[in-house]
Design an enzyme around this catalytic site. Structure first.
Site, PDB file in Angstrom:
ATOM      1  N   ARG A  36       0.816  -1.217   0.000  1.00 34.35           N
ATOM      2  CA  ARG A  36       0.000   0.000   0.000  1.00 34.35           C
ATOM      3  C   ARG A  36       0.847   1.262   0.000  1.00 34.35           C
ATOM      4  NH1 ARG A  36      -4.746  -2.019   4.135  1.00 34.35           N
ATOM      5  NH2 ARG A  36      -5.829  -3.253   2.555  1.00 34.35           N
ATOM      6  N   GLU A  48      -1.622  -9.119  -4.936  1.00 39.32           N
ATOM      7  CA  GLU A  48      -2.943  -9.723  -5.111  1.00 39.32           C
ATOM      8  C   GLU A  48      -2.841 -11.217  -5.411  1.00 39.32           C
ATOM      9  OE1 GLU A  48      -5.671  -8.628  -4.266  1.00 39.32           O
ATOM     10  OE2 GLU A  48      -5.377  -6.483  -4.114  1.00 39.32           O
ATOM     11  N   THR A  54      -4.170 -17.006   0.858  1.00 40.97           N
ATOM     12  CA  THR A  54      -3.076 -16.893   1.830  1.00 40.97           C
ATOM     13  C   THR A  54      -3.284 -15.656   2.707  1.00 40.97           C
ATOM     14  OG1 THR A  54      -1.675 -17.836   0.101  1.00 40.97           O
ATOM     15  CG2 THR A  54      -0.561 -16.992   2.032  1.00 40.97           C
ATOM     16  N   LEU A  91       4.883 -20.765   0.224  1.00 41.98           N
ATOM     17  CA  LEU A  91       3.583 -20.087   0.105  1.00 41.98           C
ATOM     18  C   LEU A  91       2.503 -21.046  -0.410  1.00 41.98           C
ATOM     19  CD1 LEU A  91       3.776 -16.524  -1.546  1.00 41.98           C
ATOM     20  CD2 LEU A  91       2.926 -17.116   0.708  1.00 41.98           C
ATOM     21  N   TYR A 131     -11.174 -11.218 -10.913  1.00 43.50           N
ATOM     22  CA  TYR A 131     -10.813 -10.580  -9.645  1.00 43.50           C
ATOM     23  C   TYR A 131      -9.450  -9.899  -9.739  1.00 43.50           C
ATOM     24  CZ  TYR A 131      -8.806  -9.665  -5.191  1.00 43.50           C
ATOM     25  OH  TYR A 131      -8.163  -9.009  -4.184  1.00 43.50           O
TER      26      TYR A 131
END
Ligand code: ADE
Length: 368
Positions: A36, A48, A54, A91, A131
């Site tokens: 951000r 994203e 996650t 991840l 998305y």
């Protein structure tokens, strides 16, 4: 005035109220997250993709390392798949990493090193669903495009009192339309993030903090006391026990590392040969069988060195690890894509699955 308990709420009619309440709340309560700090489309895109399936806390260190290694779109496109997988290691859902890397190559080949601003330019790019494309374009370029993911779905279902299954139609389509109808004309990027942030911080799956919610005055689920049943959730999948054997074959000071096929689970990642037990097989029998079938090497099987327990999605894996000593033969495999004899200190540079990394660390530390 609180909403009467039988009233219906229409997305279009509360648009202004919603944007005001949500943007004020977001300005005050949003988390300070590394993606951000600016509006760079490439950084937002990476975040994203990492955030799919996650948690934020898990993603943060991965995001920092990934951006340090590949600070630009062109840098990612120029990387090897092995480098990308190594930085993604741990991840999970590695398909995301391979698609991200392929997508970077496609974008650079067709648009050069700048991230495209139009949704049409992103259509057909690997892994770029509605998305992801909308999340990036709304946040980076203020494009008026709606988003829908687990957190914002929960907020919308509760706010509008939608008790059906949000993963199926007709509710799925209704939600996309609602997400579009409520978009403000300004600050779309913040608005979309605020929907997700509210779902993550306040409108949580269990015990939502309705007293702190900026939307509580019009929330249908709250007025009717339905927060616990909305949104409808599928019964959790039953845990499945998986029993596996893995074998570390030694040859002098080196260890046999094999590369998985280019498709399927852990595609193109490396491992010590391993497989699931078949019905009635013992761990020792499975170890001998998989070496015979998947490496063609002749070895002397040694003792078990470690048992690794690992949970991934609904699978509870127990992997019993053996050592073996190479005797003779040449590596041949119809399953594995490649093989190498590596020094324990070299293991750190190969992308492997999480349970295999535990084993690799044991071997590297025994070797120190
Ligand atoms: N989940 C996925 N992307 C997000 C974002 N930008 N803000 C909050 N939650 C998110």
């Amino acid at each position: 005035m609180p909403l009467p308990s039988d009233a219906t709420l229409e997305p279009k009619r509360i648009k202004r109220w919603l944007a005001c309440r949500l943007l004020d709340w977001f300005a005050r309560w949003q988390r300070d997250l590394p993606w951000r700090k600016d509006r760079d489309a490439y950084r937002i895109w990476v975040s994203e993709v990492m955030l799919q399936q996650t948690q934020v806390a898990t993603v943060i260190p991965y995001f920092e390392r990934f951006l340090a290694a590949f600070p630009t779109l062109a840098g990612l496109a120029a990387a090897t798949e092995q480098q990308v997988l190594r930085l993604w290691e741990g991840l999970g859902y590695y398909r995301r990493a391979r698609d991200l890397h392929r997508a970077a190559k496609v974008i650079v080949a067709t648009h050069g090193a700048t991230f495209p601003r139009e949704p049409e330019s992103l259509r057909g790019v690997p892994g770029m669903g509605r998305y992801t494309a909308n999340a990036v374009l709304s946040q980076a370029f203020e494009k008026r495009l709606p988003i829908l993911e687990a957190n914002s779905v929960r907020v919308l279902c509760r706010l509008f009192g939608k008790a059906d299954d949000p993963t199926r139609n007709p509710l799925r389509n209704w939600l996309w339309q609602a997400a579009e109808e409520i978009l403000p004309h300004k600050h779309v990027g913040h608005f979309n993030q605020a929907m997700m942030e509210l779902g993550a911080l306040v409108c949580t799956p269990a015990a939502p903090a309705c007293g702190k919610c900026p939307l509580r005055g019009k929330c249908v689920a709250r007025a009717r006391g339905l927060q616990a049943t909305i949104p409808l959730r599928a019964a959790p999948a039953k845990a499945t026990e998986v029993r596996e054997s893995a074998v570390v074959v030694r040859r002098g000071g080196r260890l046999l590392l094999v590369q998985r096929p280019t498709t399927g689970r852990w595609a193109s990642m490396w491992e010590f040969p391993h497989d699931e037990l078949t019905d009635g097989e013992t761990h020792t029998q499975a170890a001998l069988r998989l070496l015979r079938e998947r490496t063609s090497l002749s070895v002397t099987l040694g003792p078990e060195i470690e048992t690794i327990r690992h949970g991934v999605t609904r699978f509870r894996i127990t992997m019993v690890c053996f050592v073996a000593v190479f005797r003779q033969g040449k590596f041949r495999s119809e399953f594995y894509a490649d093989s190498r004899w590596v020094l324990p200190a070299e293991l750190a540079s190969y992308p492997v699955s999480a349970p295999q990394r535990i084993l690799a660390r044991t071997l590297a530390s025994n070797d120190e």
